[in-house]
Design an enzyme around this catalytic site. Structure first.
Site, short mmCIF file in Angstrom:
data_model
loop_
_atom_site.label_atom_id
_atom_site.label_comp_id
_atom_site.label_asym_id
_atom_site.label_seq_id
_atom_site.Cartn_x
_atom_site.Cartn_y
_atom_site.Cartn_z
N HIS A 63 -4.05 -12.95 37.66
CA HIS A 63 -5.10 -12.80 36.65
C HIS A 63 -5.32 -14.05 35.81
CE1 HIS A 63 -7.31 -9.18 34.59
NE2 HIS A 63 -8.12 -10.19 34.87
N ASP A 69 -7.58 -2.91 33.23
CA ASP A 69 -6.24 -3.47 33.41
C ASP A 69 -5.20 -2.60 32.69
OD1 ASP A 69 -4.03 -5.26 33.64
OD2 ASP A 69 -5.30 -7.00 33.31
N HIS A 122 -2.72 -4.01 31.37
CA HIS A 122 -2.21 -4.93 30.36
C HIS A 122 -3.36 -5.51 29.54
CE1 HIS A 122 0.47 -4.93 33.91
NE2 HIS A 122 1.43 -4.86 33.00
N ASP A 158 -3.32 -8.75 28.44
CA ASP A 158 -3.44 -10.18 28.78
C ASP A 158 -3.87 -11.00 27.58
OD1 ASP A 158 -2.65 -9.48 31.30
OD2 ASP A 158 -4.63 -9.61 32.20
N HIS A 181 -0.61 -15.48 33.63
CA HIS A 181 -1.47 -14.34 34.00
C HIS A 181 -1.49 -13.26 32.91
CE1 HIS A 181 1.42 -11.25 36.13
NE2 HIS A 181 1.96 -11.73 35.05
N ASP A 219 -8.27 -5.81 37.34
CA ASP A 219 -6.92 -6.01 37.85
C ASP A 219 -6.52 -4.72 38.57
OD1 ASP A 219 -4.08 -6.16 38.09
OD2 ASP A 219 -3.95 -7.47 36.34
N ASP A 275 -3.79 -3.50 39.09
CA ASP A 275 -2.73 -2.73 38.45
C ASP A 275 -3.28 -1.81 37.36
OD1 ASP A 275 -2.77 -4.05 35.89
OD2 ASP A 275 -1.28 -5.50 36.52
N GLU A 288 -5.02 -9.71 41.50
CA GLU A 288 -3.64 -9.23 41.59
C GLU A 288 -3.36 -8.38 42.84
OE1 GLU A 288 -1.15 -10.21 39.82
OE2 GLU A 288 -1.99 -11.04 37.96
#
Length: 300
Positions: free
Chosen positions: A100, A123, A125, A127, A140, A227, A229, A272
């Site tokens: 990412h 996402d 996360h 980030d 990332h 992303d 994830d 990712e």
């Protein structure tokens, strides 16, 4: 949506520590993305992959707490220029990662063309780390902060002066793993976040309705940074930082379908995908299926 799409692969694995994500663009292509989008009536140009430099011998600079800073910054600059050229040519930029950290370059290139660029950050996360707040030094985990103009100058200066986006133009969807520094920055900047609590409580349809309404009138273009994830690991196992309790496959399709109906997405990246950690290219196949929905694929 723009019927001319230029694909850019970014085989970046230097923004984190798990090898294999550099093969993400190839895995997505192998999963049939070009054919799928062509079947929807799009004109596809595959521009190949951005060249990525080598990992540094000292991967994590003790002075900056940033892993592979030089190589990540150089790749970001190349990607920013390529994305800028694609948009200038009139095409829709579709970027495949790679980790990412590539979003630093993507947003640097896209933001040149918009006064009020909106961002949907799909996402697990936030980030939103910096070298000061990151537990790992992995870049990332920093691209959204960098794009806000927060972080090392070698990253924030990519593609010209920072910041590239405004905090009030960001919507994070699916968050369920945030570091302390990220939580503080979200509160300080007033960033809109729909965690998995909101997704569960409100339902994905309401989350997307609210996000689209929020961004539609305040932005002149919206970038989707997805992303894999963000999805639950049961649906997308081939990612480097899986977090249980994520968005489902069907909820993600609904989100993409609603974005297509809203006609607000002007650029997108899918990141990712790590084939080494995957099961028979399942995660790349999911990514391609979601792109199908984003670009107008319908059951009937």
């Amino acid at each position: 949506m723009n019927k001319n799409i230029s694909i850019i692969g970014v085989p970046m694995d230097l923004g984190q520590m798990r090898r294999g994500v550099d093969m993400g663009p190839s895995a997505i292509r192998y999963a049939g993305v070009v054919e799928r989008l062509e079947n929807l009536g799009y004109e596809i140009k595959d521009l190949g992959d951005i060249e990525i430099g080598q990992a540094e011998r000292v991967h994590n600079n003790p002075d900056t707490n940033l892993r592979n800073l030089k190589a990540v910054a150089e790749a970001g600059g190349k990607l920013a220029s390529t994305v800028d050229e694609v948009i200038s040519s009139g095409d829709f930029p579709l970027i495949f990662g790679g980790d990412h950290s590539i979003a630093i370059g993507t947003l640097a290139g896209v933001s040149k063309h918009y006064e009020n660029l909106g961002v949907i950050w799909y996402d697990a996360h936030g980030d939103l780390n910096t070298g000061d707040t990151s537990p790992s030094g992995n870049i990332h985990g920093m691209p959204l902060a960098v794009s806000l103009g927060i972080g090392h100058e070698d990253l924030t200066s990519i593609g010209g002066s920072a910041p590239k986006i405004k905090p009030e133009n960001i919507v994070i969807i699916g968050a369920r793993s945030l570091d302390e520094g990220e939580r503080e920055l979200i509160k300080e900047k007033g960033i809109k976040v729909y965690t998995m609590h909101e997704v569960d409580r409100m339902g994905m349809a309401k989350v997307m309705e609210d996000a689209i309404t929020y961004l539609k009138d305040r932005t002149d273009g919206v970038h989707l940074s997805l992303d894999l994830d963000g999805l639950d690991p049961s649906d997308a196992p081939g990612v480097g930082t899986p977090v249980l309790g994520g968005i489902s496959y069907r909820e993600s399709h609904l989100a993409m379908e609603m974005l297509e109906e809203a006609k607000i997405i002007t650029s997108a990246e899918f990141v990712e995908v790590n084939p080494i950690l995957d099961e028979k290219n399942k995660t790349a196949t999911v990514a391609v299926a979601l792109m199908g929905s984003l670009f107008g694929e319908k059951l009937l």
